[in-house]
Motif scaffolding. Structure first.
Motif, short mmCIF file in Angstrom:
data_model
loop_
_atom_site.label_atom_id
_atom_site.label_comp_id
_atom_site.label_asym_id
_atom_site.label_seq_id
_atom_site.Cartn_x
_atom_site.Cartn_y
_atom_site.Cartn_z
N HIS A 125 74.96 27.23 118.37
CA HIS A 125 73.64 27.85 118.52
C HIS A 125 72.50 26.83 118.46
CE1 HIS A 125 75.71 31.64 118.22
NE2 HIS A 125 76.13 31.38 116.99
N PHE A 126 72.76 25.63 118.95
CA PHE A 126 71.69 24.62 118.91
C PHE A 126 70.52 25.01 119.80
CE2 PHE A 126 69.71 20.76 120.62
CZ PHE A 126 69.31 20.15 119.44
N LYS A 127 70.77 25.74 120.86
CA LYS A 127 69.71 26.15 121.77
C LYS A 127 68.65 26.96 121.05
CE LYS A 127 69.05 28.47 126.24
NZ LYS A 127 68.06 29.46 125.75
N ASP A 128 69.07 27.72 120.01
CA ASP A 128 68.11 28.53 119.26
C ASP A 128 67.08 27.64 118.54
OD1 ASP A 128 69.55 30.67 120.11
OD2 ASP A 128 70.62 30.97 118.22
N VAL A 129 67.53 26.44 118.10
CA VAL A 129 66.60 25.52 117.43
C VAL A 129 65.54 25.04 118.41
CG1 VAL A 129 66.39 23.32 116.20
CG2 VAL A 129 68.35 24.81 115.77
N ASN A 130 65.97 24.62 119.59
CA ASN A 130 65.02 24.16 120.60
C ASN A 130 64.05 25.27 121.00
OD1 ASN A 130 65.74 21.48 120.87
ND2 ASN A 130 67.26 21.87 122.47
N ASP A 131 64.59 26.48 121.17
CA ASP A 131 63.74 27.58 121.63
C ASP A 131 62.73 28.01 120.58
OD1 ASP A 131 65.11 27.51 123.99
OD2 ASP A 131 66.42 29.22 123.54
N SER A 132 63.13 27.96 119.31
CA SER A 132 62.25 28.48 118.25
C SER A 132 61.35 27.42 117.64
CB SER A 132 63.10 29.14 117.16
OG SER A 132 63.98 28.19 116.58
N LEU A 133 61.85 26.19 117.52
CA LEU A 133 61.09 25.15 116.83
C LEU A 133 60.61 24.04 117.76
CD1 LEU A 133 63.31 24.81 113.62
CD2 LEU A 133 61.22 26.18 113.92
N GLY A 134 61.09 23.98 118.97
CA GLY A 134 60.65 22.97 119.92
C GLY A 134 61.64 21.82 120.04
N HIS A 135 61.51 21.12 121.16
CA HIS A 135 62.46 20.04 121.45
C HIS A 135 62.28 18.84 120.52
CE1 HIS A 135 64.39 21.67 125.05
NE2 HIS A 135 63.22 22.27 125.30
N ALA A 136 61.07 18.59 120.03
CA ALA A 136 60.85 17.44 119.14
C ALA A 136 61.66 17.59 117.86
CB ALA A 136 59.36 17.30 118.82
N ILE A 137 61.63 18.80 117.28
CA ILE A 137 62.42 19.04 116.08
C ILE A 137 63.91 19.06 116.42
CG2 ILE A 137 62.97 20.77 114.32
CD1 ILE A 137 60.03 21.40 114.13
N GLY A 138 64.23 19.60 117.61
CA GLY A 138 65.63 19.58 118.04
C GLY A 138 66.16 18.17 118.16
N ASP A 139 65.34 17.25 118.71
CA ASP A 139 65.77 15.85 118.83
C ASP A 139 65.96 15.22 117.46
OD1 ASP A 139 65.73 16.06 121.54
OD2 ASP A 139 63.85 14.99 121.84
N GLN A 140 65.03 15.51 116.54
CA GLN A 140 65.17 14.96 115.19
C GLN A 140 66.42 15.49 114.51
OE1 GLN A 140 63.37 12.52 113.91
NE2 GLN A 140 64.66 12.54 112.08
#
Length: 710
Positions: free
Chosen positions: A315-330
């Motif tokens: 469910h990594f996509k949920d992190v990008n969708d909810s918190l943004g790609h910058a946080i997803g990259d971190q």
């Protein structure tokens, strides 16, 4: 009898001299001077006849006063006349000058050499001299000098580092560019030093090898790293060529070196971009595949296993969708750090893109270690992440395949690991799945054993059985070997072969080993307190126990708590175990020996130990491996058994044969003076109560077996 009249001696000598001077390229002359008139140096008293052929001047003209002085080039006249007129005043009474002399064809260069003949304190003396036309030589030297000056100028202005190095590696000359490369402007800091002093340590041996090649006459090119006087490192490319001396041998080396740091950095950057992930710094799929091919080749050579893992963040996509790609990259960066923290330096962790990672475990002997790693990864990634004020919970699904169990090419192996990962997702995520079903079954069984083994320690399900050891001379029981048994409440007896490897890989071997040590010592003391003949109790130590820092403390505590004299405790170690890290082994064994504990080598003859080390170990007994005892009825087996027994006695050690099952084996061992025996022929491993009955009851039957009287 008649004879020709002899020629006059002086006439003959004169003719020979005339021939000699005619053939000589040099003109010879004599001046007779009065000491009071040293400046009158321009008239010759005698000159060789070849002056006409060499100088184009008849002898008569050459003898005229000041003839030669008038023909010296005006630029040289004053210097030459002054020098020659002062010849008698020179301490060595010799001089040599070069000047231009007017020849009939124009000015020519002469070398004029003169020396005083006789004592200048006399009123008169002679000056002997010669002229030699050196016009061609002078021209050649002039051209050579001009070329040398031009070459030196070129080298001085050359933007690359140019060094002249002798055959021993000492720097003879270096140009300004070379000084700049080595971070100095003072040649004194460089000239006379070894070139190896300015090379990074990892390149010294390679440079030395290249220099040997150049000295043999072969030009060479080398990339290396140099270190300047102030410590700056540069990547350079050096071309070296031999220079030959007059004897035709290499006398020095010319090295032209250029700084390729920028090129190397650019190449390194290109390589990095092609093989590494920019976000996490991990290898990418291309490099991962290359390393997998290398790992497979190594596994084939060494008969080991390679584990290949695919790891996907659930469910990594949920992190990008909810918190943004910058946080997803971190988050991906921190996940990469946690994964790297779980693996060995020799393992490979890669990012394939998105939230997919790959791992390669090499040099494996069992699949259990891979299961442990997969389980550890799931636990670590399942811990919360705290990024920019957000607490993020993640999970990972992992697919695993093992080469060569999964014996395919690299591409198929990667696909299989990927398929196993998707199967893990289908079965609930946050778990791992092996590609081969049989491996999943093995891991599940191992997990169950680990879980139940922890319970066994708490619920007192472990037992010790003891196998008697007899002295072949007296037939008496002199010792017992303590052997671990597990009585599972549901599965019944579980073989040590099944649960000991699990205990060792999980660390449970330490508390189990301490329990065995304490229990065996207490039992040996209990038999003594019951008035039974004291017997030695032997326990086996695993590699984990033997290498543990608390081994000495554990043994001391067990002996103290049981009040057992150390001489009745024997520690058995396998031959292969003691040959790993020999220095530490000697130190550990010495401490145990000083404690008073007996030490024996189990399975002797199977570990290929070095006799030079064996003599340094404080060992009291070696146990002949049962595989050799089994084959004593064969020629080769008998020879090996006899050799081991003889070797043990020559080293002042007792020899015990284990695995004795037949009377024929027993007779062979007795005939070859084996000291002690153990095996099913005398009894299987039995509970302590059975050993107690054996020690209290009649030993006649057992003694008869040992002495082969039946």
């Amino acid at each position: 009898m008649s004879s020709r009249p002899a020629k006059s001696g002086p006439d003959l000598l004169q003719k020979q001299l005339d021939k000699l001077f005619a053939a000589s390229p040099a003109v010879h002359f004599i001046l007779k001077l009065d000491a009071s008139c040293v400046n009158q140096c321009g008239r010759f008293d005698w000159i060789s006849h070849n002056v006409s052929s060499v100088m184009g001047c008849p002898v008569s003209l050459a003898l005229e006063p000041d003839w030669w002085l008038s023909r010296i080039h005006p630029d040289d006249q004053s210097r030459v006349i002054t020098a020659f007129s002062q010849l008698p005043l020179r301490a060595e009474m010799y001089c040599e000058y070069r000047f231009m002399f007017h020849h009939q064809s124009g000015y020519r260069w002469l070398r004029d050499q003169r020396s005083v003949n006789g004592d200048v304190s006399n009123k008169t003396y002679e000056v002997l001299g010669s002229w030699l036309d050196i016009t061609d030589t002078h021209a050649a030297q002039t051209r050579l000098h001009e070329r040398e000056q031009l070459l030196r100028k070129i080298i001085e202005t050359e933007p690359e580092c140019v060094k002249l190095v002798d055959v021993d590696g000492n720097i003879l000359e270096v140009n300004p560019a070379g000084l700049a490369m080595l971070q100095t402007s003072d040649p004194g800091e460089i000239v006379g030093q070894s070139i190896l002093d300015f090379v990074a340590p990892e390149f010294k041996s390679r440079l030395h090898a290249v220099m040997r090649r150049v000295i043999s006459g072969e030009p060479a090119v080398l990339e290396m790293e140099v270190i300047g006087a102030k410590g700056r490192k540069r990547r350079v490319e050096s071309h070296a060529a031999p220079l030959y001396g007059p004897d035709g041998r290499v006398s020095s080396l010319l090295m032209v070196t250029r700084d390729i740091s920028e090129r190397a950095d650019a190449e390194s950057q290109v390589h990095y971009l092609a093989h590494y992930d920019l976000l996490t710094g991990l290898p990418n799929r291309a490099l991962y595949r290359d390393r997998l091919l290398q790992a497979m080749a190594q596994a084939k050579r060494t008969s080991t296993l390679v584990a290949v893992m695919f790891l996907d963040i659930d469910h990594f996509k949920d992190v990008n969708d909810s918190l943004g790609h910058a946080i997803g990259d971190q988050l991906l960066k921190e996940i990469a750090q946690r994964i790297r923290a779980c693996v060995r330096e020799t393992d490979t962790v890669a990012r394939f893109g998105g939230d997919e990672f790959g791992l390669i475990q090499t040099n494996l002997n069992t699949v259990e270690g891979t299961a442990d790693l997969a389980d550890r990864l799931i636990k670590e990634i399942g811990k919360p992440f705290h990024i920019e004020g957000h607490e993020i919970h993640t999970a990972a699904s992992i697919g695993v395949t093992i080469y060569p169990f999964d014996d395919h090419n690299a591409e198929d192996i990667l696909k299989n690991a990927d398929m196993a990962m998707y199967k893990a997702k289908r079965e609930g995520r946050g778990r791992y799945q092996f590609y081969i079903a049989e491996l999943n079954k093995i891991i599940q069984q191992r997990t169950a054993i680990e879980r139940d083994l922890r319970t066994a320690l708490v619920k007192d399900q472990l037992r010790l059985h003891y196998q008697p050891q007899l002295d072949l001379t007296t037939g008496k029981v002199v010792g017992v070997e303590a052997l671990l048994r597990w009585q599972h409440p549901e599965r019944g007896d579980i073989s040590p072969v099944e649960f000991i490897p699990v205990a060792e890989s999980t660390g449970l071997i330490m508390p189990i080993g301490e329990w065995v040590l304490r229990t065996a010592c207490q039992q040996a003391r209990a038999w003594q307190d019951a008035g039974l003949p004291p017997v030695r109790v032997a326990i086996n130590l695993s590699a984990v126990q033997f290498r543990h820092k608390n081994l000495h403390e554990s043994i001391t505590q067990a002996l103290s708590e049981s009040r057992l004299d150390p001489c009745w405790l024997e520690i058995e170690l396998t031959e292969s175990l003691i040959m790993k890290d020999v220095r530490t082994t000697i130190e550990t064994l010495q401490h145990l020996h000083e404690l008073g504990v007996q030490i024996s080598i189990d399975d002797f003859g199977t570990g290929y130990s070095s006799l030079s080390y064996l003599t340094r170990f404080p060992i009291s007994k070696i146990k002949l491996d049962k595989s050799f005892v089994r084959d004593v009825d064969k020629k080769d087996g008998a020879a090996i058994a006899h050799t081991v027994i003889t070797l043990g006695h020559s080293l002042n050690m007792k020899v015990m044969a284990e695995g004795v099952e037949t009377v024929e084996q027993l007779r062979f061992l007795r005939e070859h003076a084996c000291n002690e025996v153990q095996g099913y022929y005398f009894g299987r491993p039995m509970p302590a109560s059975a050993i107690e009955r054996m020690l209290t009851g009649s030993l006649d039957g057992l003694k008869a077996r040992a002495l082969d009287l039946e």
